[in-house]
Design a protein around this motif. Sequence first.
Motif, mmCIF file in Angstrom:
data_model
loop_
_atom_site.group_PDB
_atom_site.id
_atom_site.type_symbol
_atom_site.label_atom_id
_atom_site.label_comp_id
_atom_site.label_asym_id
_atom_site.label_seq_id
_atom_site.Cartn_x
_atom_site.Cartn_y
_atom_site.Cartn_z
ATOM 1 N N TRP A 11 0.891 -1.147 -0.072
ATOM 2 C CA TRP A 11 0.205 0.049 0.011
ATOM 3 C C TRP A 11 0.879 1.249 -0.116
ATOM 4 O O TRP A 11 1.930 1.271 0.585
ATOM 5 N N ALA A 12 0.630 2.361 -0.441
ATOM 6 C CA ALA A 12 1.041 3.551 -0.562
ATOM 7 C C ALA A 12 0.328 4.668 -0.157
ATOM 8 O O ALA A 12 -0.815 4.775 -0.446
ATOM 9 N N ILE A 13 0.730 5.548 0.584
ATOM 10 C CA ILE A 13 0.270 6.719 1.033
ATOM 11 C C ILE A 13 0.999 8.086 0.559
ATOM 12 O O ILE A 13 2.121 8.210 1.187
ATOM 13 N N VAL A 94 5.152 3.892 2.214
ATOM 14 C CA VAL A 94 4.869 2.548 1.500
ATOM 15 C C VAL A 94 4.664 1.724 2.550
ATOM 16 O O VAL A 94 5.732 1.478 3.490
ATOM 17 N N PHE A 123 -3.739 3.718 -1.337
ATOM 18 C CA PHE A 123 -3.470 3.397 -2.738
ATOM 19 C C PHE A 123 -2.923 1.725 -2.591
ATOM 20 O O PHE A 123 -2.057 1.558 -2.070
#
Lengths: 125, 125, 125, 125
Positions: A11-13, A94, A123
């Motif tokens: 996941w990514a922010i 991440v 994401f």
Amino acid sequence: MSGVAVGRRVWAIAEGYIPGQSVSGDRALVSHETACILNASDEDAEIAITLFFTDREPCGPYRTKVGARRTLHLRFNDLADPEPVPRDTSYASVIESTVPIVVQHTRLDSRNPNIALLSTVAFAA
Amino acid sequence: MSGVAVGRRVWAIAEGYIPGQSVSGDRALVSHETACILNASDEDAEIAITLFFTDREPCGPYRTKVGARRTLHLRFNDLADPEPVPRDTSYASVIESTVPIVVQHTRLDSRNPNIALLSTVAFAA
Amino acid sequence: MSGVAVGRRVWAIAEGYIPGQSVSGDRALVSHETACILNASDEDAEIAITLFFTDREPCGPYRTKVGARRTLHLRFNDLADPEPVPRDTSYASVIESTVPIVVQHTRLDSRNPNIALLSTVAFAA
Amino acid sequence: MSGVAVGRRVWAIAEGYIPGQSVSGDRALVSHETACILNASDEDAEIAITLFFTDREPCGPYRTKVGARRTLHLRFNDLADPEPVPRDTSYASVIESTVPIVVQHTRLDSRNPNIALLSTVAFAA
């Protein structure tokens, strides 16, 4: 429902920013940023977080664990190893897990007398 | 984690609006809109942004770069070439990159004495 | 960038609620809910919106158009035909387009002296 | 548009937190958290919600129904069977449906004199 693996492993922010000021010292109301992690699977999740910055190399991994069938609302404010997250500084993250998880990003901003909130599902890579 | 390409090459933000007023002149608290871009890859990202409006042809490309393993919290307020982003005006944007990136859209609205925030991961095309 | 079709043809917004009160009569600050629509394609988009309610049959279609390479920040407050959107009432919406579009949902709530905001990219069906 | 099945059968919300305090006792303005569910299909949806916590086993299923072509803005505050949702406590949820639905997560926080809002489309599993 039990033991169903829901989510993804990476996941990514892209948005990250912890305001350096707060009108309250109460832990619930201090300005903070959270990665809410849900591990709905039947296996413990080993989590590794990497932080990205504007003008230097990434920092990490920060390591934590989310037990099987548990949720962890992880405050970036509380990260300490290898180093604390700088305040008033843009960053991104991440998040990698050994099992599928779901990640949601939330900020509570209490620089003003009234709080402001934002949230989005991260994401899923 | 290093050098993993996370994300997509084309993103869209359908909501865009920079309030023309702010209670504060402090850069951190002035009303602004941001595209937070994460480039977790090992290659620099060349970024091209196109703005869309209600009643005229698109404007752009606005060009910028996000280095390998870096994040850029790009303020639409700061875009100047080919022209500034009009205030108090609805717009939308498409963001194209030469390498996979992640984009999150955030607004801080300080028309009132207390700020309001919104954020969402952009649409990955 | 010009004429690239970005998005999907069917979108859903499960959250809908227009507060019936506002501290301001200014159009910019009255409580409102918006579907921000981006049509980055080279063809005009014919849009049909259907509203769903808690305890009665759906209402619609509400019809509008978004020109090629244009954005429309459509206020649900302004919908009138076949009927206005009731205030202080939970609803949801499905948005269908003849060409790919991107939809983002935003609410400005000004029941209090300071506004609150929320936004999310809609669900791409 | 009628009877088109839009959405997915399994959704997750990683962020959950109902503030225990509110400045208002008005149902519209009390601090609350909502799962907005849209069932655009022609079949009734049987819904099962499971709650996850930080330090104990999941709780549920909480059961509800969303009729064909209806929306339900379900307040977590109102869940009672098998047990109420604890306030001031981090939780997460998985929502399962017998037919495709769309889920959006919203919180209204009224611990301060002015409300704060957050919203995001949930994660479609």
